[in-house]
Scaffold this active site. Structure first.
Site, PDB file in Angstrom:
ATOM      1  CB  ALA A  14      16.552 -17.625   9.099  1.00  0.00           C
ATOM      2  CG  HIS A  73      -4.923  -1.511  10.534  1.00  0.00           C
ATOM      3  ND1 HIS A  73      -5.958  -1.179   9.693  1.00  0.00           N
ATOM      4  CD2 HIS A  73      -4.356  -2.619   9.997  1.00  0.00           C
ATOM      5  CE1 HIS A  73      -6.013  -2.037   8.701  1.00  0.00           C
ATOM      6  NE2 HIS A  73      -5.042  -2.928   8.860  1.00  0.00           N
ATOM      7  CG  ASP A  75      -1.903  -1.155   1.207  1.00  0.00           C
ATOM      8  OD1 ASP A  75      -3.099  -0.912   1.032  1.00  0.00           O
ATOM      9  OD2 ASP A  75      -1.473  -2.310   1.383  1.00  0.00           O
TER      10      ASP A  75
END
Length: 213
Positions: free
Chosen positions: A160, A117, A95
Site C-alpha cells: 500500500a 510530459h 492514453d
C-alpha cells in the site's frame, strides 16, 4: 506522415486536440459518469457499460469487476483479464496501452498512468505514452501509483502507498517510494496469512460452505 493516433501508439510526442481525440475523450467521460452513477444492484447494466467503456463484448466484460467510482481517459486502451477485481476510487490514465492480467486484486485509490510530459518546460504541452503491463495474479495495495512504462511480474504484491517507477519481477513482495523488492514470495506465504496465521483446510471448507449456503 504518421497520424496523431500512430504517434500516441508509438510513444512519440503528441498533442490530443485533433483527429477526433477530444470527441473520444468526451464520449468516455459520458460513459464514466453513467457507470459511476449506476445502481449497485443493477449488475447487468454495469456489465453492459463496462463492455462499452473497454470496447469489448458483454461476455468478456462479465469476467471481471470494477467498483465505482472509476476514472479513465479513453477506456479503449485498457485490457483487463478474467477474474480481476478493481476496488473503489481507481484512476487509469490510458492514453497509452494498459494491460492487466488475470486474477488481479487491486485495492482502492490506485493510480496507473501511461502518459507523461517532457521535463523541458518549453515542450510541456506535448505528451508521450509508455505502456504499462501488470501480470496475472498480482495484488496491488491501496493508494499505489504505477508510473508510465512499468511492467509488474506475475504473482507479485505491491504494498500500500508504493510509487512504482521501475519494473518489478515475478513473485515478489515490493514496497516503498520508490518501490523496491522487499523479498521473494516464500513457501511460508503458501501456508500462512496475516503474519504467520496458519491456513487451515478445514477452515477454508467452512468458509466455502457458508459462501454457498
Amino acid at each position: 506522415m504518421k497520424t496523431m493516433h500512430q504517434r500516441m501508439e508509438e510513444g512519440l510526442l503528441f498533442t490530443d486536440e485533433c483527429e477526433g481525440l477530444p470527441e473520444e475523450r468526451l464520449a468516455a467521460k459520458r460513459l464514466m459518469r453513467e457507470f459511476n452513477a449506476s445502481d449497485p444492484a443493477d449488475t447487468e447494466n454495469r456489465v453492459k457499460l463496462m463492455a462499452r467503456i473497454f470496447h469489448i463484448d458483454g461476455a468478456q466484460a462479465a469476467t471481471f469487476w470494477i467498483e465505482p467510482p472509476f476514472s479513465f481517459a479513453y477506456g479503449s486502451h485498457i485490457s483487463i483479464g478474467e477474474g480481476a477485481y478493481i476496488n473503489v476510487g481507481c484512476t487509469f490514465i490510458d492514453d497509452g496501452r494498459l494491460k492487466i492480467g488475470k486474477g488481479l486484486m487491486c485495492g482502492p485509490n490506485v493510480t496507473i498512468a501511461t502518459v507523461s510530459h517532457p521535463i523541458n518546460s518549453d515542450l510541456r504541452e506535448y505528451m508521450y505514452t509508455s505502456p504499462v503491463t501488470i501480470g496475472d495474479d498480482c495484488w496491488i495495495g491501496a493508494g499505489v501509483t504505477i508510473c508510465p512504462g512499468v511492467t509488474i511480474g506475475a504473482g507479485t504484491t505491491i504494498g500500500a502507498g508504493s510509487v512504482v517507477t521501475k519494473d518489478i519481477p515475478d513473485h515478489v513482495v515490493a514496497v516503498g517510494n520508490p518501490c523496491r523488492v522487499l523479498r521473494k514470495v516464500s513457501e511460508q506465504d503458501m501456508t500462512t496469512y496475516n503474519h504467520g496465521h496458519p491456513i487451515d483446510p478445514a477452515d477454508l471448507e467452512e468458509e466455502r460452505q457458508l459462501r454457498n449456503s
